[in-house]
Enzyme design. Structure first.
Site, PDB file in Angstrom:
ATOM      1  N   ASP A  58      10.288  13.460  49.851  1.00  0.00           N
ATOM      2  CA  ASP A  58      11.018  14.440  49.078  1.00  0.00           C
ATOM      3  C   ASP A  58      10.582  14.229  47.633  1.00  0.00           C
ATOM      4  OD1 ASP A  58      12.555  12.283  48.079  1.00  0.00           O
ATOM      5  OD2 ASP A  58      14.369  12.880  49.126  1.00  0.00           O
ATOM      6  N   CYS A  59      11.072  15.041  46.714  1.00  0.00           N
ATOM      7  CA  CYS A  59      10.539  15.007  45.347  1.00  0.00           C
ATOM      8  C   CYS A  59      10.743  13.658  44.663  1.00  0.00           C
ATOM      9  CB  CYS A  59      11.124  16.133  44.511  1.00  0.00           C
ATOM     10  SG  CYS A  59      12.917  16.063  44.256  1.00  0.00           S
ATOM     11  N   HIS A  98      15.398  18.456  40.948  1.00  0.00           N
ATOM     12  CA  HIS A  98      13.999  18.386  41.379  1.00  0.00           C
ATOM     13  C   HIS A  98      13.172  17.664  40.324  1.00  0.00           C
ATOM     14  CE1 HIS A  98      10.661  19.503  43.915  1.00  0.00           C
ATOM     15  NE2 HIS A  98      10.010  19.999  42.886  1.00  0.00           N
ATOM     16  N   HIS A 150       4.252  17.695  43.061  1.00  0.00           N
ATOM     17  CA  HIS A 150       5.601  17.482  43.575  1.00  0.00           C
ATOM     18  C   HIS A 150       5.665  17.751  45.070  1.00  0.00           C
ATOM     19  CE1 HIS A 150       7.074  21.902  43.519  1.00  0.00           C
ATOM     20  NE2 HIS A 150       5.763  21.903  43.424  1.00  0.00           N
TER      21      HIS A 150
END
Length: 168
Positions: free
Chosen positions: A74-75, A127, A139
């Site tokens: 994930d980010c 984010h 990202h």
């Protein structure tokens, strides 16, 4: 395999933990392999390049909520892993990463800095990406997508950019 004891190295301990389900994945990086190890602060450009090169090596890896390994990111997991592989520690969540960094104006961003976005309607950090220079960042965008390079000037990101942070 025993988890600890004479003759048991880091790879064996990590694999034993992975098999028990206590950890999802792992990296074993010797201190001499970490770019930050032994680097004086005068060589920040080399560390910045290493952060970006590490992030680039994961382009194409699938997004995985909660992911922190090459199986999926994930980010904030991507940002944390990239920094760890370069001998630097970051908090796990994007909000905590935002709070931990030193504010950097968008015009002053350097490669390796993190850029933060409010992708939800609440206007809070949700984010994070790794700035690569030239107005681009890497990202892990969202479910169904892969780690990729994007442009900060794209309206999706420009309109939601909260700012940059440095940890160097």
């Amino acid at each position: 395999l025993p988890l600890f004891g004479a003759g048991v190295g880091a790879p064996e301990r990590a694999e034993a933990l992975r098999k028990t389900g206590l950890i999802e994945g792992f990296w074993v990086v010797s201190p001499e392999e970490q770019p930050a190890a032994g680097m004086d602060r005068g060589d920040l450009p080399a560390l910045r390049r290493s952060l970006v090169d590490t992030a680039r090596s994961y382009v194409g890896v699938p997004y995985l909520w909660g992911g922190t390994t090459e199986q999926g990111f994930d980010c904030s997991g991507l940002a944390m892993a990239v920094y760890q592989l370069n001998g630097l520690q970051l908090p796990r969540s994007s909000g905590a990463q935002f709070d931990a960094g030193r504010t950097v104006a968008v015009d002053d961003l350097q490669p390796g800095a993190l850029v933060f976005f409010a992708m939800a309607s609440k206007g809070r950090v949700s984010h994070v990406g790794i700035y690569t220079g030239g107005g681009t960042f890497i990202h892990a965008p969202s479910k169904g997508r892969h780690v990729c390079v994007e442009n900060l000037s794209a309206s999706t990101y420009r309109n939601r950019l909260l700012g940059g942070r440095s940890y160097l």
